[in-house]
Write a protein that holds these residues in place. Sequence first.
Motif, PDB file in Angstrom:
ATOM      1  N   VAL A 140       0.837  -1.194   0.000  1.00 34.47           N
ATOM      2  CA  VAL A 140       0.000   0.000   0.000  1.00 34.47           C
ATOM      3  C   VAL A 140       0.874   1.247   0.000  1.00 34.47           C
ATOM      4  O   VAL A 140       0.590   2.228  -0.701  1.00 34.47           O
ATOM      5  N   GLN A 141       1.947   1.231   0.752  1.00 32.11           N
ATOM      6  CA  GLN A 141       2.866   2.370   0.795  1.00 32.11           C
ATOM      7  C   GLN A 141       3.428   2.660  -0.591  1.00 32.11           C
ATOM      8  O   GLN A 141       3.557   3.817  -1.007  1.00 32.11           O
ATOM      9  N   CYS A 142       3.765   1.604  -1.323  1.00 34.80           N
ATOM     10  CA  CYS A 142       4.258   1.768  -2.688  1.00 34.80           C
ATOM     11  C   CYS A 142       3.189   2.392  -3.573  1.00 34.80           C
ATOM     12  O   CYS A 142       3.472   3.285  -4.385  1.00 34.80           O
ATOM     13  N   ALA A 143       1.939   1.937  -3.425  1.00 36.31           N
ATOM     14  CA  ALA A 143       0.849   2.490  -4.235  1.00 36.31           C
ATOM     15  C   ALA A 143       0.680   3.984  -3.983  1.00 36.31           C
ATOM     16  O   ALA A 143       0.438   4.763  -4.924  1.00 36.31           O
ATOM     17  N   VAL A 144       0.814   4.401  -2.731  1.00 38.40           N
ATOM     18  CA  VAL A 144       0.720   5.820  -2.393  1.00 38.40           C
ATOM     19  C   VAL A 144       1.870   6.590  -3.049  1.00 38.40           C
ATOM     20  O   VAL A 144       1.671   7.653  -3.656  1.00 38.40           O
ATOM     21  N   GLN A 145       3.090   6.051  -2.921  1.00 39.05           N
ATOM     22  CA  GLN A 145       4.268   6.707  -3.498  1.00 39.05           C
ATOM     23  C   GLN A 145       4.120   6.863  -5.012  1.00 39.05           C
ATOM     24  O   GLN A 145       4.367   7.940  -5.575  1.00 39.05           O
ATOM     25  N   TRP A 146       3.711   5.801  -5.680  1.00 37.05           N
ATOM     26  CA  TRP A 146       3.581   5.817  -7.129  1.00 37.05           C
ATOM     27  C   TRP A 146       2.499   6.796  -7.574  1.00 37.05           C
ATOM     28  O   TRP A 146       2.669   7.531  -8.551  1.00 37.05           O
ATOM     29  N   ALA A 147       1.395   6.842  -6.856  1.00 39.59           N
ATOM     30  CA  ALA A 147       0.312   7.754  -7.216  1.00 39.59           C
ATOM     31  C   ALA A 147       0.776   9.205  -7.189  1.00 39.59           C
ATOM     32  O   ALA A 147       0.358  10.023  -8.015  1.00 39.59           O
ATOM     33  N   ILE A 148       1.648   9.529  -6.261  1.00 42.84           N
ATOM     34  CA  ILE A 148       2.147  10.899  -6.135  1.00 42.84           C
ATOM     35  C   ILE A 148       3.281  11.162  -7.121  1.00 42.84           C
ATOM     36  O   ILE A 148       3.283  12.166  -7.833  1.00 42.84           O
ATOM     37  N   ASP A 149       4.243  10.251  -7.198  1.00 42.92           N
ATOM     38  CA  ASP A 149       5.446  10.507  -7.987  1.00 42.92           C
ATOM     39  C   ASP A 149       5.192  10.530  -9.485  1.00 42.92           C
ATOM     40  O   ASP A 149       5.889  11.237 -10.224  1.00 42.92           O
ATOM     41  N   GLN A 150       4.223   9.746  -9.966  1.00 41.63           N
ATOM     42  CA  GLN A 150       4.039   9.685 -11.414  1.00 41.63           C
ATOM     43  C   GLN A 150       3.590  11.023 -11.987  1.00 41.63           C
ATOM     44  O   GLN A 150       3.798  11.300 -13.177  1.00 41.63           O
ATOM     45  N   ALA A 151       3.024  11.896 -11.149  1.00 37.06           N
ATOM     46  CA  ALA A 151       2.610  13.213 -11.628  1.00 37.06           C
ATOM     47  C   ALA A 151       3.806  14.044 -12.078  1.00 37.06           C
ATOM     48  O   ALA A 151       3.660  14.958 -12.903  1.00 37.06           O
ATOM     49  N   ASP A 152       5.000  13.742 -11.548  1.00 38.64           N
ATOM     50  CA  ASP A 152       6.193  14.512 -11.883  1.00 38.64           C
ATOM     51  C   ASP A 152       6.994  13.903 -13.027  1.00 38.64           C
ATOM     52  O   ASP A 152       8.014  14.464 -13.438  1.00 38.64           O
ATOM     53  N   LEU A 153       6.569  12.754 -13.541  1.00 38.91           N
ATOM     54  CA  LEU A 153       7.294  12.096 -14.616  1.00 38.91           C
ATOM     55  C   LEU A 153       6.856  12.623 -15.977  1.00 38.91           C
ATOM     56  O   LEU A 153       5.705  13.020 -16.168  1.00 38.91           O
ATOM     57  N   ALA A 154       7.782  12.608 -16.930  1.00 34.60           N
ATOM     58  CA  ALA A 154       7.428  12.922 -18.307  1.00 34.60           C
ATOM     59  C   ALA A 154       6.455  11.871 -18.822  1.00 34.60           C
ATOM     60  O   ALA A 154       6.507  10.711 -18.401  1.00 34.60           O
ATOM     61  N   PRO A 155       5.554  12.233 -19.726  1.00 38.62           N
ATOM     62  CA  PRO A 155       4.563  11.271 -20.215  1.00 38.62           C
ATOM     63  C   PRO A 155       5.179   9.976 -20.732  1.00 38.62           C
ATOM     64  O   PRO A 155       4.642   8.883 -20.484  1.00 38.62           O
ATOM     65  N   ALA A 156       6.319  10.063 -21.435  1.00 37.35           N
ATOM     66  CA  ALA A 156       6.944   8.852 -21.971  1.00 37.35           C
ATOM     67  C   ALA A 156       7.422   7.945 -20.851  1.00 37.35           C
ATOM     68  O   ALA A 156       7.248   6.717 -20.894  1.00 37.35           O
ATOM     69  N   ALA A 157       8.022   8.539 -19.825  1.00 40.39           N
ATOM     70  CA  ALA A 157       8.505   7.741 -18.695  1.00 40.39           C
ATOM     71  C   ALA A 157       7.353   7.147 -17.922  1.00 40.39           C
ATOM     72  O   ALA A 157       7.375   5.971 -17.531  1.00 40.39           O
ATOM     73  N   ARG A 158       6.315   7.952 -17.693  1.00 39.11           N
ATOM     74  CA  ARG A 158       5.148   7.462 -16.972  1.00 39.11           C
ATOM     75  C   ARG A 158       4.477   6.318 -17.731  1.00 39.11           C
ATOM     76  O   ARG A 158       4.096   5.299 -17.140  1.00 39.11           O
ATOM     77  N   GLY A 159       4.371   6.461 -19.049  1.00 39.45           N
ATOM     78  CA  GLY A 159       3.759   5.414 -19.857  1.00 39.45           C
ATOM     79  C   GLY A 159       4.571   4.137 -19.855  1.00 39.45           C
ATOM     80  O   GLY A 159       4.014   3.036 -19.793  1.00 39.45           O
ATOM     81  N   ALA A 160       5.904   4.275 -19.921  1.00 40.69           N
ATOM     82  CA  ALA A 160       6.763   3.086 -19.928  1.00 40.69           C
ATOM     83  C   ALA A 160       6.657   2.322 -18.617  1.00 40.69           C
ATOM     84  O   ALA A 160       6.590   1.093 -18.606  1.00 40.69           O
ATOM     85  N   LEU A 161       6.637   3.042 -17.509  1.00 37.81           N
ATOM     86  CA  LEU A 161       6.518   2.387 -16.212  1.00 37.81           C
ATOM     87  C   LEU A 161       5.141   1.744 -16.047  1.00 37.81           C
ATOM     88  O   LEU A 161       5.023   0.620 -15.566  1.00 37.81           O
ATOM     89  N   ALA A 162       4.111   2.461 -16.460  1.00 38.68           N
ATOM     90  CA  ALA A 162       2.757   1.928 -16.331  1.00 38.68           C
ATOM     91  C   ALA A 162       2.565   0.694 -17.199  1.00 38.68           C
ATOM     92  O   ALA A 162       1.866  -0.249 -16.816  1.00 38.68           O
ATOM     93  N   ALA A 163       3.194   0.676 -18.385  1.00 34.31           N
ATOM     94  CA  ALA A 163       3.059  -0.467 -19.289  1.00 34.31           C
ATOM     95  C   ALA A 163       3.634  -1.737 -18.678  1.00 34.31           C
ATOM     96  O   ALA A 163       3.179  -2.848 -18.964  1.00 34.31           O
ATOM     97  N   GLY A 164       4.617  -1.575 -17.826  1.00 34.62           N
ATOM     98  CA  GLY A 164       5.212  -2.731 -17.149  1.00 34.62           C
ATOM     99  C   GLY A 164       4.480  -3.119 -15.881  1.00 34.62           C
ATOM    100  O   GLY A 164       4.957  -3.961 -15.124  1.00 34.62           O
ATOM    101  N   GLY A 165       3.335  -2.490 -15.619  1.00 31.53           N
ATOM    102  CA  GLY A 165       2.566  -2.792 -14.427  1.00 31.53           C
ATOM    103  C   GLY A 165       2.790  -1.808 -13.309  1.00 31.53           C
ATOM    104  O   GLY A 165       2.148  -1.896 -12.260  1.00 31.53           O
ATOM    105  N   GLY A 166       3.713  -0.857 -13.533  1.00 30.67           N
ATOM    106  CA  GLY A 166       4.042   0.085 -12.471  1.00 30.67           C
ATOM    107  C   GLY A 166       5.011  -0.533 -11.486  1.00 30.67           C
ATOM    108  O   GLY A 166       5.162  -1.755 -11.404  1.00 30.67           O
ATOM    109  N   PRO A 167       5.713   0.290 -10.705  1.00 30.99           N
ATOM    110  CA  PRO A 167       6.746  -0.215  -9.810  1.00 30.99           C
ATOM    111  C   PRO A 167       6.223  -1.106  -8.699  1.00 30.99           C
ATOM    112  O   PRO A 167       6.993  -1.854  -8.102  1.00 30.99           O
ATOM    113  N   CYS A 168       4.933  -1.041  -8.402  1.00 29.69           N
ATOM    114  CA  CYS A 168       4.390  -1.835  -7.298  1.00 29.69           C
ATOM    115  C   CYS A 168       3.848  -3.184  -7.747  1.00 29.69           C
ATOM    116  O   CYS A 168       3.573  -4.054  -6.909  1.00 29.69           O
ATOM    117  N   ARG A 169       3.694  -3.379  -9.043  1.00 31.53           N
ATOM    118  CA  ARG A 169       3.084  -4.611  -9.545  1.00 31.53           C
ATOM    119  C   ARG A 169       3.944  -5.341 -10.560  1.00 31.53           C
ATOM    120  O   ARG A 169       3.545  -6.379 -11.079  1.00 31.53           O
TER     121      ARG A 169
END
Length: 228
Positions: A140-169
Amino acid sequence: MKFPLLSLAFVVLSASAQPVVEVSTARDPELKAYATMARGLDAFDASRAQAPQGTLRFLLRPATREDSLEGLELKIVGDTVTLPVRLDPDGGFTLPRSPAALADNAALVLNKKKHSFRWRPDVRSPGVPADARRLGDLRVQCAVQWAIDQADLAPAARGALAAGGGPCRSMTMHMGFDAPAPLRAAWLQDGARREAIPVSRHYRRVFNPPLADRSWSDDTLVRFEYAR
């Protein structure tokens, strides 16, 4: 504490690379927006099944040895909204829900110079031993961190991380967490099952639990053996 080359800076949250709550005595557009931090509250609520008795706080930590929690004040500041936020002696705080702060595009503001403090979320369930963390709490702590931090990522970086399931999954990304003290070793314990997990060679307080491996239940404990 502030993932592949693209994700390395985000996923491994070491003591030297925690996200920063910017600091100012007046409103500053570079501060972490309240709306961004509120996304962490939403993620916590959405993930509560993994930590049904857990509570969420955010922890402020000095960025250098010259900085101190003494005299530290935190406010939510907008054009028309000013809300003081109570800080606990350990630098922890509970972020309140405020529709008015959202509507006012408010930000979190500290009364110290910029970059002098860093923050991280902290999710805790009752009854966990002092030398351990509960795996569901860390998820859950990771989910909170990811929800906040992804707002500061460039769209390409955010999309690449999300495509892999995100850092928590993702099974290929590894989120780092801080232990209370430098570690000799860390391991998972779920009933009779026990398995060692990685500890950073450079930051001995940082351990990497397998958040995405659902063969380990949320009630699994991460046990610590502290360095002597």
